[in-house]
Scaffold this active site. Structure first.
Site, mmCIF file in Angstrom:
data_model
loop_
_atom_site.group_PDB
_atom_site.id
_atom_site.type_symbol
_atom_site.label_atom_id
_atom_site.label_comp_id
_atom_site.label_asym_id
_atom_site.label_seq_id
_atom_site.Cartn_x
_atom_site.Cartn_y
_atom_site.Cartn_z
ATOM 1 N N CYS A 74 0.997 -1.469 -0.176
ATOM 2 C CA CYS A 74 0.153 0.039 -0.014
ATOM 3 C C CYS A 74 0.990 1.224 -0.122
ATOM 4 C CB CYS A 74 -0.798 -0.020 1.142
ATOM 5 S SG CYS A 74 -1.674 1.481 1.429
ATOM 6 N N CYS A 184 -0.926 3.967 -6.644
ATOM 7 C CA CYS A 184 -1.868 3.252 -5.436
ATOM 8 C C CYS A 184 -2.095 1.866 -5.874
ATOM 9 C CB CYS A 184 -2.956 4.162 -5.384
ATOM 10 S SG CYS A 184 -4.249 3.284 -4.572
HETATM 11 N N1 DGL Z 1 -4.073 0.804 -1.990
HETATM 12 C C1 DGL Z 1 -3.650 1.852 -1.303
HETATM 13 C C2 DGL Z 1 -2.315 2.307 -1.692
HETATM 14 O O1 DGL Z 1 -1.556 1.907 -2.275
HETATM 15 C C3 DGL Z 1 -4.553 3.136 -0.962
HETATM 16 C C4 DGL Z 1 -5.986 2.543 -0.855
HETATM 17 C C5 DGL Z 1 -6.723 3.566 0.040
HETATM 18 O O2 DGL Z 1 -6.962 4.591 0.045
HETATM 19 O O3 DGL Z 1 -7.046 2.847 1.183
HETATM 20 O O4 DGL Z 1 -2.158 3.497 -1.531
#
Ligand code: DGL
Length: 271
Positions: A74, A184
């Site tokens: 993430c 993301c």
């Molecule tokens: N998947 C997360 C990232 O790579 C973000 C998603 C969220 O906002 O929770 O930043």
């Protein structure tokens, strides 16, 4: 640390599945514990304090479950909490993340204007901007955050609605750049749709491949890669466990199933 211990991987929700899928493809003998903090997602619009607090809880959970390595899948967590996660855990387990191997990649020498599309929390942290300027001072970096896009992807959206959202969100952005970084992990699900809409006008960097190559090389060098299937799997241990902090929607479940086939179980945890 034993080679047959699992790899832990986590995200706020389904975004990290893009990385998990690549791990399964290239490291089919690895056991995987995936945590998606579905109760608290999206992280991308939360404060740094919130992200630090919740991500530390998840890393502690995976560490207590004997993960030989932990992948922070993430960007919002890496850019807001990597320092404290490293401080507490880098001596105890092997930490991987979805940003550091990417921002050192030589591919950036071939481009001048890159676009970083990420959550608000990631852009706010300046993590990409600061580090990339150090490695590649020639680069012009343009950033963009799209509020709630991760949540929309998490909840599922019809193809035609998704296509118009992509047109709307990316059209003018893509005109100004020559390489797109989907910073993301949720947005990685949009890669094919973006490619179909904008065709040869944009190149998208293959984050999953870079991250998984880093994991394979490191585990191999440390003699921790499972090169043969583990048989028998230690009692009470499943090959893939998908932990969530909340109920998961049928769309979400279908995505998990399409990646992990029938080889996984779902467990709910308190985060
Ligand atoms: N998947 C997360 C990232 O790579 C973000 C998603 C969220 O906002 O929770 O930043």
């Amino acid at each position: 640390m034993k080679y047959y211990f699992p790899i832990g991987i986590f995200d706020s929700g389904i975004g990290g599945l893009c990385i998990a899928k690549e791990i399964i493809n290239y490291m089919p003998n690895e056991r995987l514990f995936y945590v998606g903090d579905t109760k608290n997602m999206p992280y991308g619009n939360k404060s740094q304090h919130f992200i630090r607090h919740h991500s530390m809880k998840i890393v502690s959970f995976l560490f207590q479950h004997q993960c030989k390595a932990i992948v922070i899948a993430c960007n919002s967590i890496v850019s807001n909490a990597l320092d404290i996660i490293q401080e507490k855990f880098s001596q105890k387990t092997i930490l991987f993340n979805v940003i550091d191997p990417v921002i050192k990649n030589k591919i950036f020498f071939s481009y001048n204007k890159i676009g970083i599309c990420a959550t608000h929390a990631t852009i706010r942290s300046q993590y990409y901007q600061n580090k990339m300027k150090k490695h590649f001072p020639h680069l012009t970096i343009i950033t963009k955050s799209i509020p709630f896009l991760a949540k929309i992807i998490e909840n599922g959206i019809h193809t035609h609605q998704l296509n118009s959202l992509i047109q709307e969100s990316f059209n003018s952005f893509i005109k100004n750049i020559d390489l797109l970084l989907l910073a993301c992990t949720h947005y990685l699900f949009l890669k094919n749709a973006i490619n179909n809409i904008f065709k040869e006008n944009i190149r998208i960097i293959e984050i999953q491949k870079i991250v998984v190559k880093d994991i394979i090389t490191t585990l191999y060098n440390k003699n921790l890669l499972n090169t043969v299937p583990i048989y028998p799997i230690p009692i009470n241990n499943h090959h893939i466990i998908f932990y969530t902090s909340d109920f998961i929607s049928p769309i979400f479940y279908a995505k998990v199933k399409s990646i992990f086939k029938n080889n996984f179980i779902v467990k709910q945890i308190n985060l």
